[in-house]
Write a protein that holds these residues in place. Sequence first.
Motif, PDB file in Angstrom:
ATOM      1  N   ILE A   1      12.501  28.759  20.968  1.00 32.09           N
ATOM      2  CA  ILE A   1      13.241  27.642  20.368  1.00 32.09           C
ATOM      3  C   ILE A   1      13.807  26.687  21.419  1.00 32.09           C
ATOM      4  CG2 ILE A   1      13.827  28.885  18.245  1.00 32.09           C
ATOM      5  CD1 ILE A   1      16.627  29.390  19.428  1.00 32.09           C
ATOM      6  N   THR A   2      13.242  26.745  22.624  1.00 34.83           N
ATOM      7  CA  THR A   2      13.780  25.863  23.675  1.00 34.83           C
ATOM      8  C   THR A   2      13.604  24.388  23.336  1.00 34.83           C
ATOM      9  OG1 THR A   2      11.716  26.186  24.873  1.00 34.83           O
ATOM     10  CG2 THR A   2      13.597  27.457  25.625  1.00 34.83           C
ATOM     11  N   ASP A   3      12.644  24.060  22.484  1.00 35.60           N
ATOM     12  CA  ASP A   3      12.421  22.650  22.166  1.00 35.60           C
ATOM     13  C   ASP A   3      13.373  22.095  21.109  1.00 35.60           C
ATOM     14  OD1 ASP A   3      10.326  22.385  23.970  1.00 35.60           O
ATOM     15  OD2 ASP A   3       8.841  23.089  22.519  1.00 35.60           O
ATOM     16  N   LEU A   4      14.227  22.929  20.541  1.00 38.02           N
ATOM     17  CA  LEU A   4      15.150  22.421  19.515  1.00 38.02           C
ATOM     18  C   LEU A   4      16.136  21.418  20.126  1.00 38.02           C
ATOM     19  CD1 LEU A   4      16.166  25.492  17.306  1.00 38.02           C
ATOM     20  CD2 LEU A   4      14.732  23.541  16.653  1.00 38.02           C
TER      21      LEU A   4
ATOM     22  N   LEU B   1      19.348  20.428  20.805  1.00 41.11           N
ATOM     23  CA  LEU B   1      20.694  20.993  20.717  1.00 41.11           C
ATOM     24  C   LEU B   1      21.750  19.922  20.456  1.00 41.11           C
ATOM     25  CD1 LEU B   1      20.712  23.793  23.452  1.00 41.11           C
ATOM     26  CD2 LEU B   1      20.102  23.918  21.032  1.00 41.11           C
ATOM     27  N   ASP B   2      21.525  18.713  20.998  1.00 39.18           N
ATOM     28  CA  ASP B   2      22.522  17.663  20.762  1.00 39.18           C
ATOM     29  C   ASP B   2      22.592  17.300  19.273  1.00 39.18           C
ATOM     30  OD1 ASP B   2      19.913  16.794  20.974  1.00 39.18           O
ATOM     31  OD2 ASP B   2      20.447  14.812  21.740  1.00 39.18           O
TER      32      ASP B   2
ATOM     33  N   VAL C   1      21.702  19.229  16.702  1.00 44.70           N
ATOM     34  CA  VAL C   1      22.258  20.360  15.951  1.00 44.70           C
ATOM     35  C   VAL C   1      23.768  20.454  16.186  1.00 44.70           C
ATOM     36  CG1 VAL C   1      22.212  22.868  15.641  1.00 44.70           C
ATOM     37  CG2 VAL C   1      20.073  21.621  16.004  1.00 44.70           C
ATOM     38  N   GLY C   2      24.199  20.283  17.439  1.00 43.28           N
ATOM     39  CA  GLY C   2      25.622  20.372  17.762  1.00 43.28           C
ATOM     40  C   GLY C   2      26.441  19.339  17.000  1.00 43.28           C
ATOM     41  N   SER C   3      26.006  18.071  17.027  1.00 47.70           N
ATOM     42  CA  SER C   3      26.751  17.012  16.319  1.00 47.70           C
ATOM     43  C   SER C   3      26.720  17.261  14.823  1.00 47.70           C
ATOM     44  CB  SER C   3      26.138  15.639  16.601  1.00 47.70           C
ATOM     45  OG  SER C   3      25.950  15.454  17.965  1.00 47.70           O
TER      46      SER C   3
ATOM     47  N   LEU D   1      26.521  20.065  13.241  1.00 49.99           N
ATOM     48  CA  LEU D   1      27.421  21.150  12.822  1.00 49.99           C
ATOM     49  C   LEU D   1      28.888  20.734  12.937  1.00 49.99           C
ATOM     50  CD1 LEU D   1      25.757  24.457  14.034  1.00 49.99           C
ATOM     51  CD2 LEU D   1      25.563  23.231  11.866  1.00 49.99           C
TER      52      LEU D   1
ATOM     53  N   ALA E   1      15.106  28.167  13.305  1.00 45.93           N
ATOM     54  CA  ALA E   1      15.703  29.118  14.245  1.00 45.93           C
ATOM     55  C   ALA E   1      16.095  30.395  13.505  1.00 45.93           C
ATOM     56  CB  ALA E   1      16.945  28.501  14.891  1.00 45.93           C
TER      57      ALA E   1
END
Lengths: 450, 450
Positions: B64-67, B69-70, B72-74, B76, B267
């Motif tokens: 899942i390294t290609d997810l 994160l920025d 998903v973080g915002s 959530l 994920a």
Amino acid sequence: MTSSPEPSSRPAEPPVRRRDTRLDNYVDRYAVRTHGMTASAIRALFAVANRPEVVSLAGGMPNITDLPLDVVGSSLQRLVLDDGRVAMQYGSGQGEPMLREAICEVMGLEGIAAHPDDVTVTVGSQQGLDLVTRLFCDPGDVVLCEAPSYVGALGVFRAYQCEVRHVGMDAEGLSPQALREALEVLRQQGKRVKFLYTIPSFHNPAGVTQSEQRRREILAIAREADLLLIEDNPYGLLGFDHEPLPTLRSLDSELVIYLGTFSKTFAPGFRIGWVLAPHAVREKLVLAQESATLCPPVFSQFAVAAYLRDHDWRGQIKVFREMYRERRDAMIAGLADHLPAGCTWNTPAGGFFVWVGLPAGLDAQAMLPRAVTARVAYVPGTAFYTDGFGSRFMRLSYCYPTPERIIEGTRRLGEVLNREAALHETFGTVGPADPAGPALPYQAPRPNQS
Amino acid sequence: MTSSPEPSSRPAEPPVRRRDTRLDNYVDRYAVRTHGMTASAIRALFAVANRPEVVSLAGGMPNITDLPLDVVGSSLQRLVLDDGRVAMQYGSGQGEPMLREAICEVMGLEGIAAHPDDVTVTVGSQQGLDLVTRLFCDPGDVVLCEAPSYVGALGVFRAYQCEVRHVGMDAEGLSPQALREALEVLRQQGKRVKFLYTIPSFHNPAGVTQSEQRRREILAIAREADLLLIEDNPYGLLGFDHEPLPTLRSLDSELVIYLGTFSKTFAPGFRIGWVLAPHAVREKLVLAQESATLCPPVFSQFAVAAYLRDHDWRGQIKVFREMYRERRDAMIAGLADHLPAGCTWNTPAGGFFVWVGLPAGLDAQAMLPRAVTARVAYVPGTAFYTDGFGSRFMRLSYCYPTPERIIEGTRRLGEVLNREAALHETFGTVGPADPAGPALPYQAPRPNQS
């Protein structure tokens, strides 16, 4: 229909259902256990009870409005940026080590000294109970429960085809004498008890708490009878009067399997509970968890751990405690002001619930539709028994509605009860005869009102 | 010991255990099912295999390294601020309506027309399988599985004390002829089959895919025999060559119960899967879910729904697909370059796994410690059978390591196999005799190397 743990005030789903009348073509394929799985008759009623105009004293949902959303929001954003690729990946079947360490710290507040290695994380403590029952119970095995007992636990025992025997309670919780008698009856019947399921603190639904002396007596009986205890302790940190009493687990680490949860001290939506069990049992629990879910929700575990790290969670529990105390006070005042003569209740020292007894001749289950029509809801006592008892009792919860709504709810309930009592005086046919049997429903010892 | 679904490269927990040698004082209290729950013999080995110097071709963890994160973080953070008090509260036992709607959209990509009302959200599709088995299977009931079959499914069937019968496969997956024969044998034995569990697309572990014609043949047999099918489809959207084939569920909505998951397309850490089932079964599933967990993780459900809303998830699946294709290519090239004569394998058209057959006389399970010593790990074929077959096979996964590591892994594996073959030539005692029985291990039809 909201199917949260207990009837709740979450928005109901659209009531329109397709194919509702279709026959079940699969019925002859189901396992034996599945035939016992039927939607409760009061379920449809609670869909109505979830309407905003109804004061629901039925639900067991915690009030989480005081949670600091800004702290949690920033905490989770940072969690994703810093550890997202681990928190969103598969994890350990036993649960993440750093959370299990934090869980040991939380349990320390109730006198438990435990090693993180003996903790298994579960999908709420409900799943903890499901997995423990899975490990121990074959169909027909006997499980002891308080009379009354938590409805969700009774559902698990039914799903595993256990034979539930209720053990009577008094104002100090589970009665040692009743426990001795139940064990003796079972011994004579040649039946072995797999475990006793108990909620020592702020009982759901009875609202009572085992004194420390009572806990020691129960443990002495358990040791003598080699009886395993399942201690369910969701509310232990939500006491109003004094420091938590020692948990059963803090007094015996070999005969007690302990169930904990963050649902009431933080938030239920992450579905993080745990089981603390002797090492050999813990090994089996992990295998059962892997078979059931591969691993409990990893992101939830990281989220709870981040909350415990980033927020004053001990202070937050104090805030919750004061808030619930205020609601408990509102309910007790409302009951004293509005309930008719002949009703009984106790004053819980913590937790979410008050257990109300009705005058002879009234039937809490039969009158529920009329109560909902009068815009107040509760859970009839029968839900907390497997043997048909409890019809003269109801569980009221003060956890979710505001104090004003709670008082309004008791006022409406009082009106309904007065009408029921009048009907009963006139026709004498409103409720069933008082139940009698080996484990009478718990009844508050002192009527709080004449 | 990492206890993720399959051996993985997550950091192992500290190996120091307390009371490891203590006897199990609870052993005579366990349910019958619990005596079948034992940690696999290869478990300890995989703790070693998780060391960074070992190339693990054993795990089933998605990369899942290609997810983003920025994103998903915002997403959530906004979720907590906007809907935190609902997302962190108890929810519906069936799962949140808005997520069930999104799930129907996802299933639409594989030809399934479904109503959100027929979807039950589960704690990963593993829990879906657990709940379905709970509904249908009494101890001793017969369940049909492919030969080989998913190790996690076999664990569930064992936990419910089912009798598993393996059905042979060929290059197009489950063999209709083998299925007919198995049904006939069971008919003669007077045994009823509760269901057939199948992974039609990019099979775990065999790597093969049922053609559309094959799917129709299997369904025709199922209709004739009134056989319920459990279709497990975690990898269906991760095909390399063409649009997804029609799922069994898209071809029959009455005899197929469908299991889906976000673990491979988004994920796994949120633990969100689902079951799509005929209405009557769905009603029972919700009751089973309530008994098992009260409700599946609410926050996870909101998080997945927010991801689907805030991110180009279809584009992300394409990114995943290309990434896995590259790894598949690396593995196939590595096998061709490094594996000795007599090995066979197939070229999977999607998913995570290659199924490798070894030359006669070699034993994948026996040689595993030597492979781990040579810093390469795999899962021996025996893990995918309940009947002892599979010793001449191994499952290799290309989902998690980089292409470079995959090629290095095949090189190390080639060295190990060459040494094993030399030993076998010298001593002739390395492996057991070839297994033979009603359901032979799937063997790639064309050796890819002479």
